[in-house]
Design a protein around this motif. Structure first.
Motif, PDB file in Angstrom:
ATOM      1  N   HIS A 103      -3.320  11.355  -4.526  1.00  0.00           N
ATOM      2  CA  HIS A 103      -4.519  11.850  -5.211  1.00  0.00           C
ATOM      3  C   HIS A 103      -5.375  12.665  -4.250  1.00  0.00           C
ATOM      4  CE1 HIS A 103      -5.888   8.060  -3.442  1.00  0.00           C
ATOM      5  NE2 HIS A 103      -7.147   8.412  -3.649  1.00  0.00           N
ATOM      6  N   HIS A 121      -8.402  12.561  -2.988  1.00  0.00           N
ATOM      7  CA  HIS A 121      -9.420  12.091  -2.034  1.00  0.00           C
ATOM      8  C   HIS A 121      -9.107  12.544  -0.602  1.00  0.00           C
ATOM      9  CE1 HIS A 121     -11.108   8.699  -4.808  1.00  0.00           C
ATOM     10  NE2 HIS A 121     -11.724   9.850  -4.988  1.00  0.00           N
ATOM     11  N   HIS A 136      -6.519  11.161   1.802  1.00  0.00           N
ATOM     12  CA  HIS A 136      -5.104  11.237   1.411  1.00  0.00           C
ATOM     13  C   HIS A 136      -4.551  12.660   1.488  1.00  0.00           C
ATOM     14  CE1 HIS A 136      -5.112   7.102  -0.350  1.00  0.00           C
ATOM     15  NE2 HIS A 136      -6.406   7.375  -0.336  1.00  0.00           N
ATOM     16  N   HIS A 193      -8.361   5.545 -10.852  1.00  0.00           N
ATOM     17  CA  HIS A 193      -9.011   5.742  -9.543  1.00  0.00           C
ATOM     18  C   HIS A 193      -9.470   7.199  -9.448  1.00  0.00           C
ATOM     19  CE1 HIS A 193      -9.903   5.269  -5.337  1.00  0.00           C
ATOM     20  NE2 HIS A 193      -9.114   6.275  -5.043  1.00  0.00           N
ATOM     21  N   ASP A 232      -3.925   4.533  -4.163  1.00  0.00           N
ATOM     22  CA  ASP A 232      -5.084   3.659  -4.365  1.00  0.00           C
ATOM     23  C   ASP A 232      -5.088   3.038  -5.762  1.00  0.00           C
ATOM     24  OD1 ASP A 232      -5.865   4.315  -1.844  1.00  0.00           O
ATOM     25  OD2 ASP A 232      -7.697   5.378  -2.411  1.00  0.00           O
TER      26      ASP A 232
HETATM   27 ZN   LIG Z   1      -8.901   7.250  -3.115  1.00  0.00          ZN
END
Ligand SMILES: [Zn+2]
Length: 350
Positions: A86, A88, A91, A189, A208
């Protein structure tokens, strides 16, 4: 540090954990308050290596990744693919940075397009620098908006939020040299989150979506998603329809069963939904009021004792639970003349 605390963070120690079958867990450091590290997983074969997630674009993470790959016989240039779970920063961002030099191929779930667009708008100053600020007003938390506006939060890393090379659709089979991974869309998430499932080797690279020690934050994303918790509960249920697998999480140690942890997470949200409903029954109407009326973290702390960032997360999480209760017909949702969300107990039996 107590023995229990030391054990709890043992997974963050730099190095490489050999999980067998050419799969290695590589924890990389993070500068965030709550999260000490993020796991990158290397899937190695004689001609190169594919990575699940990438870490944050900061020098210590890059150096630790370089050292860990050397330990198993590879260089950064041997990385063919980053399969990112994802958008974020912890990551995705190191993949963008490394691609500039090594031309690795980055894959990301197509559901993250909206978040990437919203992130660029935010960075370019056309949107809120701190996402969710507009939303907070609506949730009755004007005082948190005031507090946050007075702070000047710097992002932990400067990132060029570039597109991946490849947008992955739900159900895409990725044929690696040693195995096939299926990309499974697990929104919640973030709206475009993917897990990578190896049914044959019984491994779940869970990002996550499912974490062993903490409950993942829900819908903390620049594009926003009011139904994030409904999506998340649906994604947990979907995970149970896949064969059980070892849980390879992005934060925390590897554990034996994804299903076992999913059952715990579902039970946790059932409890939270009941507590949230109880607060509405007691007369608390806005998400901010409800959040202040319930206890937080596994230590059952008072809302007032949380730092302001955690308070923001808590108000958003409360709003997500209220939306699920509304969707299930347990509470009704209205909007005040000032544009604030109000909830009350639904009239019985219709
Ligand atoms: Zn995350």
């Amino acid at each position: 540090m107590s023995h229990a605390t030391a054990d709890r963070y043992a997974w963050t120690e730099p190095g490489v954990e050999d999980l067998g079958g050419g799969v290695h867990r590589i924890p990389l450091p993070l500068p965030m308050d709550g999260l000490k590290a993020v796991n990158v997983y290397a899937i190695a074969d004689p001609s190169g290596v594919d990575l699940i997630d990438a870490g944050i674009a900061l020098v210590p993470a890059r150096e630790q990744l370089t050292a860990a790959l050397r330990q198993i016989g590879y260089e950064l240039g041997d990385v063919r693919n980053f399969f990112v779970t994802h958008i974020h920063i912890d990551h995705y961002s190191l993949a963008i940075e490394l691609r500039k030099t090594f031309h690795n191929v980055i894959s990301l779930g197509e559901g993250e397009r909206a978040n990437l667009v919203a992130t660029r708008e935010m960075v370019n100053g056309r949107g809120n620098r701190f996402f969710g600020l507009d939303g907070l007003r609506r949730l009755g938390a004007q005082e948190l908006v005031t507090e946050l506006s007075a702070q000047h939060r710097q992002p932990p890393a400067l990132v060029d939020w570039e597109d991946p090379d490849r947008w992955l659709a739900d159900g895409t089979d990725l044929d690696l040299r040693t195995r096939t991974l299926r990309a499974v869309h697990t929104p919640g998430h973030t709206r475009g989150h993917l897990v990578y499932h190896d049914a044959v080797a019984q491994l779940m690279f869970a990002g996550d979506h499912v974490l062993p020690h903490i409950t993942p934050s829900i819908g903390f994303e620049p594009a926003g998603n009011r139904m994030a918790l409904s999506d998340y509960l649906g994604s947990l249920a979907r995970t149970l329809t896949l064969p059980d697998a070892r849980l390879l999480p992005a934060h925390g140690p590897v554990t034996a069963s994804t299903h076992e942890r999913v059952h715990e997470l579902l039970a946790h949200h059932d409890t939270r939904l009941a507590e949230t409903l109880g607060a509405v029954q007691a007369g608390h109407a806005t998400p901010f009021e409800v959040a202040k009326a319930i206890k937080w973290t596994r230590r059952h702390r008072e809302f007032a004792d949380l730092d302001v960032f955690s308070q923001v997360m808590s108000v958003n999480e409360t709003a997500a639970h209220l939306e699920v209760l509304a969707a299930r017909g347990r509470v009704t949702h209205t909007v005040s003349a000032e544009g604030t969300d109000l909830y009350q107990v639904a009239p019985p039996g219709l």
